[in-house]
Motif scaffolding. Structure first.
Motif, PDB file in Angstrom:
ATOM      1  N   VAL A 165       0.754  -1.297   0.114  1.00 64.14           N
ATOM      2  CA  VAL A 165       0.092   0.129   0.048  1.00 64.14           C
ATOM      3  C   VAL A 165       0.737   1.257   0.228  1.00 64.14           C
ATOM      4  CG1 VAL A 165      -1.709   1.476   1.226  1.00 64.14           C
ATOM      5  CG2 VAL A 165      -1.872  -1.085   1.078  1.00 64.14           C
ATOM      6  N   MET A 166       1.900   1.196   0.984  1.00 60.74           N
ATOM      7  CA  MET A 166       2.743   2.451   0.794  1.00 60.74           C
ATOM      8  C   MET A 166       3.430   2.424  -0.483  1.00 60.74           C
ATOM      9  SD  MET A 166       4.756   2.183   4.586  1.00 60.74           S
ATOM     10  CE  MET A 166       5.555   3.727   4.417  1.00 60.74           C
ATOM     11  N   MET A 167       3.845   1.529  -1.051  1.00 58.16           N
ATOM     12  CA  MET A 167       4.600   1.702  -2.606  1.00 58.16           C
ATOM     13  C   MET A 167       3.358   2.124  -3.578  1.00 58.16           C
ATOM     14  SD  MET A 167       7.778   0.703  -1.987  1.00 58.16           S
ATOM     15  CE  MET A 167       7.289   1.620  -0.464  1.00 58.16           C
ATOM     16  N   LEU A 220       1.182  -3.158  -8.156  1.00 62.68           N
ATOM     17  CA  LEU A 220       1.382  -2.976  -6.690  1.00 62.68           C
ATOM     18  C   LEU A 220      -0.233  -3.142  -6.255  1.00 62.68           C
ATOM     19  CD1 LEU A 220       3.715   0.091  -6.645  1.00 62.68           C
ATOM     20  CD2 LEU A 220       4.260  -2.060  -5.620  1.00 62.68           C
ATOM     21  N   ASP A 221      -1.236  -2.739  -7.134  1.00 61.33           N
ATOM     22  CA  ASP A 221      -2.549  -2.553  -6.670  1.00 61.33           C
ATOM     23  C   ASP A 221      -3.029  -4.134  -6.420  1.00 61.33           C
ATOM     24  OD1 ASP A 221      -5.163  -1.195  -6.271  1.00 61.33           O
ATOM     25  OD2 ASP A 221      -5.868  -2.213  -7.632  1.00 61.33           O
ATOM     26  N   VAL A 222      -2.771  -4.881  -7.426  1.00 56.12           N
ATOM     27  CA  VAL A 222      -2.841  -6.507  -7.466  1.00 56.12           C
ATOM     28  C   VAL A 222      -2.469  -7.208  -6.229  1.00 56.12           C
ATOM     29  CG1 VAL A 222      -2.751  -8.741  -8.616  1.00 56.12           C
ATOM     30  CG2 VAL A 222      -3.338  -6.368  -9.754  1.00 56.12           C
ATOM     31  N   ILE A 223      -1.143  -6.875  -5.980  1.00 54.88           N
ATOM     32  CA  ILE A 223      -0.380  -7.456  -4.872  1.00 54.88           C
ATOM     33  C   ILE A 223      -1.218  -6.859  -3.471  1.00 54.88           C
ATOM     34  CG2 ILE A 223       1.699  -7.559  -3.259  1.00 54.88           C
ATOM     35  CD1 ILE A 223       3.079  -6.998  -6.341  1.00 54.88           C
ATOM     36  N   CYS A 242       4.206 -13.114  -2.310  1.00 57.38           N
ATOM     37  CA  CYS A 242       2.898 -12.891  -3.185  1.00 57.38           C
ATOM     38  C   CYS A 242       3.187 -12.802  -4.531  1.00 57.38           C
ATOM     39  CB  CYS A 242       1.990 -11.834  -2.528  1.00 57.38           C
ATOM     40  SG  CYS A 242       0.484 -11.507  -3.413  1.00 57.38           S
ATOM     41  N   ALA A 243       4.134 -11.734  -4.871  1.00 55.92           N
ATOM     42  CA  ALA A 243       4.528 -11.165  -6.301  1.00 55.92           C
ATOM     43  C   ALA A 243       5.091 -12.492  -6.983  1.00 55.92           C
ATOM     44  CB  ALA A 243       5.352 -10.258  -6.207  1.00 55.92           C
ATOM     45  N   TYR A 244       5.826 -12.952  -6.441  1.00 56.97           N
ATOM     46  CA  TYR A 244       6.545 -14.266  -6.912  1.00 56.97           C
ATOM     47  C   TYR A 244       5.613 -15.394  -7.200  1.00 56.97           C
ATOM     48  CZ  TYR A 244       9.284 -18.732  -7.304  1.00 56.97           C
ATOM     49  OH  TYR A 244       9.823 -19.681  -7.780  1.00 56.97           O
ATOM     50  N   ARG A 245       4.723 -15.585  -6.472  1.00 47.89           N
ATOM     51  CA  ARG A 245       3.527 -16.854  -6.764  1.00 47.89           C
ATOM     52  C   ARG A 245       2.534 -16.253  -8.129  1.00 47.89           C
ATOM     53  NH1 ARG A 245       0.484 -20.105  -2.302  1.00 47.89           N
ATOM     54  NH2 ARG A 245      -0.234 -20.947  -4.134  1.00 47.89           N
ATOM     55  N   ILE A 246       2.270 -14.929  -8.066  1.00 50.46           N
ATOM     56  CA  ILE A 246       1.576 -14.499  -9.009  1.00 50.46           C
ATOM     57  C   ILE A 246       2.156 -14.525 -10.468  1.00 50.46           C
ATOM     58  CG2 ILE A 246       0.299 -12.475  -9.856  1.00 50.46           C
ATOM     59  CD1 ILE A 246      -0.182 -11.493  -7.090  1.00 50.46           C
ATOM     60  N   PHE A 247       3.404 -14.233 -10.378  1.00 57.40           N
ATOM     61  CA  PHE A 247       4.307 -14.291 -11.711  1.00 57.40           C
ATOM     62  C   PHE A 247       4.283 -15.674 -11.916  1.00 57.40           C
ATOM     63  CE2 PHE A 247       8.481 -14.634 -13.540  1.00 57.40           C
ATOM     64  CZ  PHE A 247       8.232 -13.863 -14.664  1.00 57.40           C
ATOM     65  N   THR A 248       4.725 -16.551 -11.220  1.00 59.35           N
ATOM     66  CA  THR A 248       5.161 -17.947 -11.251  1.00 59.35           C
ATOM     67  C   THR A 248       4.166 -18.703 -11.865  1.00 59.35           C
ATOM     68  OG1 THR A 248       5.349 -18.645  -9.271  1.00 59.35           O
ATOM     69  CG2 THR A 248       7.695 -17.970 -10.308  1.00 59.35           C
ATOM     70  N   TRP A 256      -1.757  -7.191 -14.217  1.00 58.82           N
ATOM     71  CA  TRP A 256      -2.617  -5.863 -14.659  1.00 58.82           C
ATOM     72  C   TRP A 256      -4.341  -6.345 -14.721  1.00 58.82           C
ATOM     73  CZ3 TRP A 256       2.391  -5.763 -15.619  1.00 58.82           C
ATOM     74  CH2 TRP A 256       3.037  -4.858 -15.747  1.00 58.82           C
ATOM     75  N   THR A 257      -4.692  -7.353 -13.837  1.00 58.57           N
ATOM     76  CA  THR A 257      -5.886  -7.652 -13.765  1.00 58.57           C
ATOM     77  C   THR A 257      -6.882  -6.527 -13.176  1.00 58.57           C
ATOM     78  OG1 THR A 257      -5.277 -10.047 -13.491  1.00 58.57           O
ATOM     79  CG2 THR A 257      -7.553  -9.580 -12.742  1.00 58.57           C
ATOM     80  N   GLY A 258      -7.943  -6.165 -13.627  1.00 65.53           N
ATOM     81  CA  GLY A 258      -8.776  -5.330 -13.111  1.00 65.53           C
ATOM     82  C   GLY A 258      -8.301  -4.046 -13.572  1.00 65.53           C
ATOM     83  N   THR A 259      -7.647  -3.772 -14.711  1.00 66.89           N
ATOM     84  CA  THR A 259      -7.144  -2.440 -14.991  1.00 66.89           C
ATOM     85  C   THR A 259      -8.219  -1.473 -15.589  1.00 66.89           C
ATOM     86  OG1 THR A 259      -4.987  -3.338 -15.713  1.00 66.89           O
ATOM     87  CG2 THR A 259      -5.714  -1.229 -16.735  1.00 66.89           C
ATOM     88  N   THR A 260      -9.199  -2.184 -16.446  1.00 68.20           N
ATOM     89  CA  THR A 260     -10.391  -1.442 -17.041  1.00 68.20           C
ATOM     90  C   THR A 260     -11.286  -0.837 -15.880  1.00 68.20           C
ATOM     91  OG1 THR A 260     -10.494  -3.008 -18.976  1.00 68.20           O
ATOM     92  CG2 THR A 260     -12.279  -1.679 -18.495  1.00 68.20           C
TER      93      THR A 260
END
Length: 290
Positions: A165-167, A220-223, A242-248, A256-260
């Protein structure tokens, strides 16, 4: 940048009102965006809207709205006061703020709002939305949900996902304020002497600032959403895991899910917040010569 400085109390008031208005008007897009970012079956924005309307009606699209309105009101107030403070600290002798310094002021404002307003309200909002899609929701509203989350997880339960959230907020505010300030300065220099920037221009500039912000901060929003879900502790050790699991496991595009829906919200948000803020500041005479 203008040499006029916003009075702190007036800046806080105008920002808080602007934040509350923006949150209510744009909340359905936030609801859809958050729902689409949870783990499990991928759902399109239209499918989420249809399912929510069928099972819970129009009010279902406003699950967690109160939490966001309260948090957004406080967030916007803190953001504008902090940004104005940092901006004038970094201004040159003529009161001008360069783009790099505006970026730094926005980054500081984003960090402040993340700690004091965004993380608690977003965590509660995310958990309420996650809970609302269950067959038998356990939270009966903002107050009940908040007390239950604190009771079950402690105070840290409403501060989950603080780092992302801070990032995100730091990046959001840095990009948004820099884009808005740069474009507004450009437009202002081309206006006739003594004429202020019209509200229609302010809305358009704010919308462009929102568009730029979305694409640069979406991962950052997805994470953040994943870390604040009800099942986060079962799946992720921290934000990096979390970021690693989403990516792999789900691929780069998943960030970029939820971008629209977020794009719709932040473009409207940028236009609404800056327009309401500027008009309220004018109405209450909230600027003084620095």
């Amino acid at each position: 940048m203008s040499s006029k400085k916003e009075k702190p109390l007036h800046s806080l008031t105008a920002g808080a009102i602007a934040g509350a208005v923006e949150a209510f008007v744009t909340y359905p897009t936030e609801f859809v965006k958050t729902r689409s970012q949870f783990e499990g079956k991928k759902e399109s924005p239209i499918a989420i809207i249809k399912d929510t309307l069928r099972t819970r009606g129009v009010t279902g699209l406003y699950s967690g709205c109160t939490a966001l309105m309260v948090g957004n009101s406080l967030k916007a107030g803190v953001r504008f006061v902090s940004y104005d403070h940092f901006k004038h600290m970094l201004a040159d002798k003529q009161g001008k703020v360069s783009a790099p310094r505006s970026l730094l002021a926005g980054l500081g404002a984003g960090m402040m709002e993340a700690v004091f307003a965004v993380t608690p309200s977003e965590t509660i909002k995310t958990k309420l939305i996650d809970d609302a899609k269950r067959p038998d929701p356990q939270y009966r509203g903002l107050i009940h949900g908040t007390t239950q989350i604190i009771k079950q997880e402690g105070l840290s339960g409403i501060y989950r996902g603080l780092f992302p959230v801070m990032m995100r907020q730091g990046a959001n505010s840095a990009v948004r304020f820099t884009t808005y300030t740069t474009l507004r300065q450009y437009v202002a220099t081309r206006m006739p002497p003594g004429q202020s920037v019209p509200s229609s221009f302010t809305f358009g500039i704010g919308a462009v600032a929102g568009l730029v912000t979305v694409y640069t901060t979406m991962p950052l929003d997805v994470i953040k959403t994943r870390m604040q879900s009800l099942t986060a502790r079962q799946h992720y050790r921290n934000s990096f895991h979390c970021a690693y699991r989403i990516f792999t496991e789900e691929g780069l595009v998943r960030f970029w899910t939820g971008t629209t829906p977020r794009l719709v919200r932040l473009m409207l948000s940028g236009g609404i917040v800056f327009t309401v803020y500027e008009n309220i500041i004018k109405l209450i005479g909230g600027r003084e010569q620095s």
